[in-house]
Design a protein around this motif. Structure first.
Motif, PDB file in Angstrom:
ATOM      1  N   THR A   1       0.842  -1.195   0.000  1.00 24.31           N
ATOM      2  CA  THR A   1       0.000   0.000   0.000  1.00 24.31           C
ATOM      3  C   THR A   1       0.881   1.250   0.000  1.00 24.31           C
TER       4      THR A   1
ATOM      5  N   GLN B   1       2.243  -0.919   3.782  1.00 26.84           N
ATOM      6  CA  GLN B   1       1.719  -2.176   4.315  1.00 26.84           C
ATOM      7  C   GLN B   1       1.546  -3.204   3.195  1.00 26.84           C
TER       8      GLN B   1
ATOM      9  N   PHE C   1      -0.339  -5.864   1.022  1.00 28.05           N
ATOM     10  CA  PHE C   1      -1.750  -5.946   0.617  1.00 28.05           C
ATOM     11  C   PHE C   1      -1.895  -7.103  -0.362  1.00 28.05           C
TER      12      PHE C   1
ATOM     13  N   LYS D   1      -6.506 -11.154  -0.063  1.00 26.41           N
ATOM     14  CA  LYS D   1      -7.294 -11.378   1.158  1.00 26.41           C
ATOM     15  C   LYS D   1      -7.801 -10.061   1.735  1.00 26.41           C
ATOM     16  N   ASN D   2      -7.088  -8.986   1.448  1.00 22.80           N
ATOM     17  CA  ASN D   2      -7.507  -7.682   1.952  1.00 22.80           C
ATOM     18  C   ASN D   2      -8.716  -7.129   1.197  1.00 22.80           C
TER      19      ASN D   2
ATOM     20  N   ALA E   1      -9.266 -10.443   7.476  1.00 20.68           N
ATOM     21  CA  ALA E   1      -8.932  -9.353   6.560  1.00 20.68           C
ATOM     22  C   ALA E   1      -9.141  -8.014   7.227  1.00 20.68           C
ATOM     23  N   GLU E   2     -10.220  -7.924   8.004  1.00 18.17           N
ATOM     24  CA  GLU E   2     -10.507  -6.680   8.714  1.00 18.17           C
ATOM     25  C   GLU E   2      -9.341  -6.305   9.629  1.00 18.17           C
TER      26      GLU E   2
ATOM     27  N   THR F   1      -6.164  -7.090   9.342  1.00 18.80           N
ATOM     28  CA  THR F   1      -4.926  -6.723   8.657  1.00 18.80           C
ATOM     29  C   THR F   1      -5.015  -5.366   7.992  1.00 18.80           C
ATOM     30  N   THR F   2      -6.240  -4.960   7.643  1.00 18.60           N
ATOM     31  CA  THR F   2      -6.327  -3.663   6.953  1.00 18.60           C
ATOM     32  C   THR F   2      -6.306  -2.521   7.940  1.00 18.60           C
TER      33      THR F   2
END
Lengths: 327, 101
Positions: free
Chosen positions: A151, A155, A157, A160-161, A323-324, A326-327
């Motif tokens: 990103t 980060q 990405f 899965k994100n 996923a939530e 990690t984002t």
């Protein structure tokens, strides 16, 4: 029917009158003396005798009357068919396996079976189709797949994100003269519209097809002009190549491009709508306006809510939670 | 300011929204000057739109200028083709378009 009975009647009355000639003679005599309805049955001896029979029985039995057949006619029916009459031939044709009824039954069964199997086949196909639809293997373009990018904030990405959100993905580059900014603006407006309707269920994503000139800090700088939620992704040349292949995006960055080079990147200029399972829903070109995109998205989100019970629920809930995080 | 391209390499920042708008503005001014002069292909105006050209060169990167110039010619050609398609030509007796026998 009429003729059959007319022929049999005299024999039943006169068991000894076996020869046709005698029977004929007899009937003629009667017709001359006792028949009361000769006028109606002119021309045919047999038919004349029929009338006699009925009168002798003392019953006014007419063909098809509710009284049923007279005693004589019933007897006649039981008699073995020994004569070579028209009626005899017809009856004999009904003897054996291949009666008309059997033939009819055979055909009816065949037709019935045909339709039954057609129906069964359709049922199986429908079930298969539903299963395929559930797996999203049919009815949608094979766009998307695993990828690994970074990103604009540095980060990692991956695909899965994308889970748990409706992603809007645009491929472009920061030095893009006119189309990319227009499309990113359009995407931002779509996100705003969807936010109004559903809350922040969508995730706008910009993916650079110009890896040598678009490191994360530069993308971060570029994104300040666009939607605050827009995430900018970039990677190495092979990573960029991989995601472009997975997303069927054409791009023509020269492999030996230098960061300071002044060049443009020719690339596909549509953006994608992906569902909360990270699967392709639709691609929008330059000609699709904000309204077109929102309309399509609303339609798809509605279908999704109906199916899953929530606008951002994934088919595999567990992964969405991850996923939530990690984002 | 001269915008992103005036900064020294190797890390030119891409133009931001303001710089893009400035570039587009000067491009539009230059192109409308060309239109007024009846020139389609940029560069063939014989110095008639030099002021606009200067601003255009100043506000836009070289790659962008090349892109816009190409786009102008391309768009014009497309417009002509579209116009040709939109004007229906009568068929002659052989079922062929008139004038193309």
């Amino acid at each position: 029917m009429n003729i059959i009975r007319l022929h049999r009647a005299p024999h039943s009355l006169r068991p000894h009158a076996f020869t046709p000639s005698r029977s004929l003679l007899f009937s003629r005599q009667i017709s001359a003396t006792r028949c009361t309805r000769v006028g109606r049955n002119t021309g045919k001896d047999a038919s004349q005798s029929s009338n006699v029979v009925k009168s002798e029985d003392g019953q006014e039995v007419v063909e098809g009357s509710p009284n049923g057949p007279s005693k004589s006619t019933v007897e006649a029916k039981r008699r073995p068919l020994t004569q070579q009459t028209a009626s005899g031939q017809r009856d004999r044709s009904a003897v054996g396996v291949f009666t008309p009824t059997a033939a009819l039954l055979f055909i009816a069964t065949g037709v019935g079976l045909y339709f039954y199997f057609q129906h069964e086949k359709a049922k199986i196909l429908e079930a298969k189709r539903k299963e395929m639809l559930a797996n999203k293997k049919i009815g949608r373009a094979n766009v998307g797949g695993p990828f690994e990018l970074t990103t604009h904030t540095g980060q990692p990405f991956t695909e899965k994100n994308l889970l748990g959100r409706w992603s809007l993905i645009y491929f472009g580059f920061t030095n893009c003269p006119d189309i990319c900014p227009d499309e990113l603006d359009k995407m931002g407006k779509v996100v705003d519209e969807l936010d109004k309707l559903y809350g922040p269920i969508s995730q706008p994503i910009f993916i650079s097809v110009d890896p040598s000139r678009d490191p994360p800090p530069k993308i971060a700088h570029y994104l300040r002009d666009f939607h605050p939620r827009l995430v900018g992704l970039s990677g190495t040349y092979p990573q960029t190549q991989a995601i472009c292949k997975a997303y069927r995006v054409y791009f023509s960055t020269p492999k030996d491009a230098v960061p300071e080079g002044d060049y443009l990147v020719d690339h596909s200029i549509y953006f994608y709508l992906m569902d909360p399972d990270g699967r392709f829903v639709e691609a929008f070109g330059k000609s699709s306006g904000v309204g077109d995109v929102v309309e399509k998205a609303v339609e798809e989100i509605g279908r999704w809510v109906e199916e899953k019970g929530g606008a951002t629920k994934t088919s595999v809930g567990q992964v969405a939670v991850e996923a939530e995080k990690t984002t | 300011m001269f915008g992103f391209f005036s900064k020294p390499p190797p890390e030119p920042t891409p133009p931001d929204r303001n710089e893009r708008a400035k570039c587009w503005e000067s491009r539009d001014a230059y192109f409308s000057c060309l239109d007024a002069a009846g020139v389609l292909v940029p560069g063939q105006e014989d110095g008639r739109c030099s002021a606009q050209r200067k601003s255009y060169d100043l506000n836009c990167a070289k790659s962008w200028i090349a892109h816009f110039n190409k786009g102008r010619v391309f768009a014009e050609r497309q417009k002509q083709m579209q116009a040709q398609l939109n004007t229906p030509q009568p068929f002659n007796s052989q079922g062929k378009r008139a004038g193309k026998s």
